[in-house]
Write an enzyme that holds these catalytic residues in place. Sequence first.
Site, PDB file in Angstrom:
ATOM      1  N   GLU A 100      11.079  56.098  59.305  1.00 41.43           N
ATOM      2  CA  GLU A 100      10.652  57.399  58.799  1.00 41.43           C
ATOM      3  C   GLU A 100      10.800  58.474  59.857  1.00 41.43           C
ATOM      4  OE1 GLU A 100       6.294  57.804  58.205  1.00 41.43           O
ATOM      5  OE2 GLU A 100       6.228  55.668  58.585  1.00 41.43           O
TER       6      GLU A 100
ATOM      7  N   ASP B  96      11.124  58.898  54.263  1.00 39.21           N
ATOM      8  CA  ASP B  96      10.561  57.565  54.466  1.00 39.21           C
ATOM      9  C   ASP B  96      11.399  56.556  53.674  1.00 39.21           C
ATOM     10  OD1 ASP B  96       8.930  55.447  55.027  1.00 39.21           O
ATOM     11  OD2 ASP B  96       7.205  56.175  53.871  1.00 39.21           O
TER      12      ASP B  96
HETATM   13 MG   LIG Z   1       8.855  53.203  54.873  1.00 43.46          MG
END
Ligand SMILES: [Mg+2]
Length: 327
Positions: free
Chosen positions: A123, A24
């Site tokens: 992500e 992420d």
């Molecule tokens: Mg993010």
Amino acid sequence: MRTIGILSFDDPKIDGSRKILHVDMDAFFASVEQRDNPAYRGKPVIIARHPKENSGKGVVSTASYEARKYGVHSAMSAAEAYRLCPQGIFVSGNYALYREVSEQVRGIFKRYTDIIEPLSIDEAFLDVTDNKKGIPYAMDVAKEIQETIYKELNLTCSIGVSYNKFIAKLASDYQKPFGMTVITPKRAIPFLEQLPIEDFYGVGTRSAEKMHELDIYTGADLKKLSQDECIRYFGKAGLALYERVRGVDDRPVKVTRIRKSIGKERTFYPFLYHDNEVEETLRKLANSVSDALGKRDMHGKVVTLKFRNADFETVTRQTSLVDAISN
Ligand SMILES: [Mg+2]
């Protein structure tokens, strides 16, 4: 270079059958802006058009960590963000650039695996069980990816490492920014038991309220429900919850591309004759598109309207908005 925070609950070897990463990017759009504009560094950067230029209708798509300290977060109206942080630097997003950087990140992933499932522009899940470099420990793959992204793209990301998607996703959230969290099968159960129910991926505000009414606040509380009770209270999602809280999630990492558009269309028979019928229908369809965008945490800039008459003639009209919207 900053040190990479590593929170390892256990031996770094993931001894489950799969090695899954959830990568992420940290405050992605804002970080790209800060990287490319030195004057923005260390300052609260808010990706949204300045509310004064746009009658306050914009929505925040990303807030830098500096802006988050003021309570600014994504999906908040630009007007509200301005109230909380009037000194914030408002930047209307450069989405073409973010997509390009996202592709560069993907290029780094591809050095390790082709099994990549993006959840959004910033992500993705990676299955690195059989990675291209033959690295035995998932944590070492994660460390390399994190360092490479930092060195080559000058951006930070947080990575969750585990044996399934559900836990890897939770893990990437556990330590941010520039964090890494490894959760081995042995540590998964205690981790899930202590987890607040709101943090379970897939539990929305409404399910969380329902759980609180049932005196369920943590994974351990949720575990007290039988499988039947889970299904009775939460429907189809209940079965998934029953499994997830026990650390079970067999969903494969699916090789996909990010969806670039969301739409809804219907053919009407009998035909719609009156303007107000058309308007009402259009509103309903627009609402369902808005819900679909909301569920995926997506915003769009180009709105297309398609119309077909009784002779099957199709007319489309398209407009590009200044700000990305979701409803
Ligand atoms: Mg993010």
